[in-house]
Design a protein around this motif. Structure first.
Motif: not given
Lengths: 533, 533
Positions: A421-422, A447, A475-482, A485-486, A489
């Motif tokens: 995501m960076y 992480y 925690d990166l689950s709220r919301p989960a990264l999709d 779609r990314l 996109g």
């Protein structure tokens, strides 16, 4: 000829024709100069960290520099983290940063900042071009600095008025010095140390993890029984079936200390004496045992291949050859295609089962990648590129740059979700350039490495602690990264795998098709609280 | 108490409880300290540029600092561009950067770099914490430096061993100095200058674009006929129906020069004498006409409100009041909801038609935003936040931080597609925190401002130029970015509009619903070659 044209023409003469670029107004004349050069290729990047990371990947694989094109201090800032990684990789890289016109700088316009100071933190060479008359020579000096062994980030700051003013001309390339020879006495001393038959290891780094240096190191290992180690994060490690088997030093100090334990001789070739990645309370940062003598054979800028070859020649031929030589060479072996739950381990098995010959593997898989090295040790020969400087967000840009350097080789980028995501914008550059990169995002939605470090660093928590900050920040689950779609996109076809079978099939398909693909591999985190899926 | 706990406790006592964070291993004890503080709130950011931009947005709207939490030199590097913008905005901001343990720094571990040098390029105050005994005092000094008028980025570098070592304690807040009073003589001299009835303008900047300073400036304008101008990129401009109408200085020097043309007196209040954003060949960077006298009334750290009130009191009451006062106040007026083609102009009309009272508008719309200021001038009162430092990639993070500062106010983020891609990760933070932000991405699929600057800077192109670099570097249409998928991939509901009617309906819906929404508005580029849609 204006300054920008002189820079572009000079760099071309020096073998630099590729620009990973995110220009702004102050670089307009550089873009115009590229428009005039039929040999120049400009690769657009949506973010400067993509440009600098791609230039790192290109330089590591091509062995010659690409240029960047960055916009003033903020553009350099955005590219700084991956320049830091390139610095640690000793990658040849010409870092071009545009600046305000010389007369404009004292006016302190909104984009004014101290570019020189920021550049100094990541560069082995920095120069501010003083006028069009020197632009060609400055560019030639930048290319020479970038390529002088072992390689470095050379930053050339180009004020806009230098770019647009006439009176410039191209300069010839400067002679490129070869790697420095290692004195015979140094080699002889190391030979004597190794003849002592004490427990020994050779720690390879920099240019010694590939090519003739690596093969000569294997001869030394075979002749002496010394183990072959390499840096924890090599810039480019040649490995696979039939190549010398090299053990990477562990990331955690206790692991690395166990690997080095019992050694009495450590020979450094292109590597520095190893230190812990992070400090921990009451834990020494130096990893070499007190009773182990360290022998520097070749520094990063020295001719490691020649030194190791000379060293091997001084040692007796292996008798009996078979045992030791076999131990130093990776046997051809692939894991079975995995079945069942998708985990870091089954992802690694699928990669080991399918990795194509000649692949370039970019490894920023972090904790989810723990099983990758053993699972791929016997795969067909390939290159393994790692996170040299610890600044996450390197993998995707590095893969893009490596794919441009080696258009005939498949690139497999194994990327942790947090790190992805960076610099996710690299996917767009992959789509734009049609790069043959298979991206696997290991999505553990955490992480996880920080969860591990938290347990190590803060073992005794007060039960009264609410723990909200840790939960919120790791925690990166709220919301989960999709990631499907990314990726879509940004124009990269993508799929998601939740079982080992799905992942293996998806990986085979992505590797078989040209162009970029992304697979989101849903794996459980290795560390941290168990969460509902 | 360890150093990290002392820093967190001290900052809380100083009113700093909010952390925009992207921590790493070296910040573990800071996370643990936040876990122990029931008042602390940690907002996770997937990229440091989001953290620093959000802290800027928070500071601009809350009027007190948030803290960041960044990981070593590379983390600071990733946050540097938005710290640059915060510096130009004079935003109060406590920038916490973790570093290796003191004993670890000389070992030159992979993540080692010169944090102090990089921090110096964006900070008004930098300190490296020397040990746990001073940690509390250093934090208190950082908060005081951040908030001393007019506000600044205060960077505190915290080595990991300082964070984990005991022997620390909290320190009390330092007294916060008020804005400096402007000497009576200075005010009297400006009053005398304005009484001369020569063509005059008041250039507002910094804190003078809002609150009592703005209203006092309007009184001065009404009394003297002086025009009210403000900086091209104000940090926070209060505007809308019933508020003083302030003309922003143009971005291009020819526009700004036209606005300043004919003036004989320019009164600076919280602003510096205006200069061109970029330099152009043979064009002076200073914008004030030679025969215009510049009168600094109040610097950015001075009490502009008191100085302007005093000035207004020295001037005769407006006679006749009506005409001049009316001219200085924006009339209530909204454009009709637009129909037909979706363009920058119809987007602006929809925004003007629908902007809610009390909205916070974050404007990084760049060329597509040309029509926004006139279309919204008569909308209900709102705040307008702009790209103060010119480092694009500010808008989305700024909007997230503003929404956290003002949870009861709607935030509208007007964002150019190219700029959005620098810090798109801010969308995830908006989703995680449930922030009431409506993001409009003005998707013209081009770096249109660079197309414009190219025409200005390189008007005479050689027909032999292949033009490939310009096409490749300024065109974002190959492949097109799909912002709906990108937003959904980060958990933000999204839609796409291609007509003015669709956009207006979508905007009304997004503004009415709580939580984040994104609308991709497909608009043609204002500059650059016409492309197939």
């Amino acid at each position: 000829m204006n300054g920008a044209e002189a820079v572009v023409a000079t760099l071309r003469a020096c073998g630099v024709e590729l620009y990973f670029a995110n220009p702004g107004t102050s670089e307009t004349h550089l873009v115009a100069a590229l428009d005039r050069d039929p040999a120049a290729r400009a690769v657009p990047c949506l973010f400067e960290g993509v440009a600098t990371g791609a230039a790192d990947g290109y330089g590591r694989m091509a062995g010659r520099p690409a240029a960047t094109l960055l916009h003033l201090g903020p553009g350099l800032g955005n590219g700084l983290a991956n320049l830091h990684n390139a610095r640690r990789a000793a990658t040849p890289l010409v870092n071009l940063v545009g600046d305000h016109a010389t007369s404009h700088k004292p006016l302190d316009a909104p984009l004014e900042s101290d570019i020189d100071a920021a550049a100094g933190t990541v560069s082995g060479w920095v120069r501010r071009c003083a006028g069009p008359a020197t632009a060609g020579r400055d560019a030639s000096a930048a290319a020479a600095a970038a390529t002088a062994p072992p390689g470095r980030v050379a930053t050339l700051i180009l004020p806009a008025d230098v770019s647009w003013s006439p009176g410039a001309g191209p300069a010839p390339p400067l002679p490129s010095p070869p790697p420095a020879p290692v004195p015979d006495g140094t080699v002889a001393a190391v030979a004597a140390a190794l003849r002592g038959a004490e427990p020994a290891a050779i720690l390879l780094g920099g240019p010694a993890t590939r090519g003739p240096a690596l093969r000569a190191a294997a001869r030394v290992a075979a002749a002496t029984g010394a183990r072959l180690l390499c840096e924890t994060f090599p810039a480019r490690l040649e490995r696979g079936a039939g190549l010398p088997a090299v053990e990477r030093l562990g990331y955690l100090p206790e692991g690395a200390r166990a690997q080095l334990g019992g050694l009495r001789r450590l020979i450094l070739v292109g590597a520095r004496s190893p230190v812990s990645f992070f400090a921990y309370p009451e834990t020494p940062g130096l990893l070499v045992p007190d009773d182990c003598r360290v022998h520097p054979l070749a520094g990063p800028g020295d001719n490691a291949a020649a030194a190791l070859t000379h060293l091997a020649d001084l040692l007796p031929r292996t008798t009996p050859a078979t045992a030791a030589t076999a131990a130093a060479t990776a046997a051809r072996a692939r894991p079975e295609p995995p079945a069942g739950e998708l985990t870091g381990e089954t992802v690694a098995a699928a990669v080991g089962a399918l990795l194509p010959e000649g692949a370039i593997v970019v490894d920023e898989a972090n904790t989810s990648g723990l099983w990758l090295p053993p699972a791929t040790a016997g795969a067909p020969p390939h290159d393994w590129l790692t996170l040299t400087g610890g600044a996450i967000g390197q993998g995707l840009p590095l893969a893009a740059g490596a794919a441009i350097a080696c258009p005939d080789r498949p690139v497999l980028c194994l990327e942790a979700d947090g790190s992805a995501m960076y610099t996710l914008q690299a996917l767009w550059t992959m789509a734009r350039e049609g790069l043959d990169v298979t991206v696997v995002v290991l999505a553990n939605r955490s992480y996880s490495v920080l969860e591990m470090e938290f347990e190590r660093l803060v073992p005794d928590r007060d039960p009264a602690d609410h723990g909200r900050a840790r939960r919120d920040l790791l925690d990166l689950s709220r919301p989960a990264l999709d990631f499907v779609r990314l990726a879509e996109g940004m124009g990269v076809p993508a799929s998601c795998a939740t079982t080992a079978e799905d992942f293996t099939a998806g990986l085979a398909e992505a590797l078989a098709e040209p162009g970029p693909h992304l697979i989101e591999a849903r794996v459980p985190p290795l560390f941290g609280p168990v969460r509902a899926p």
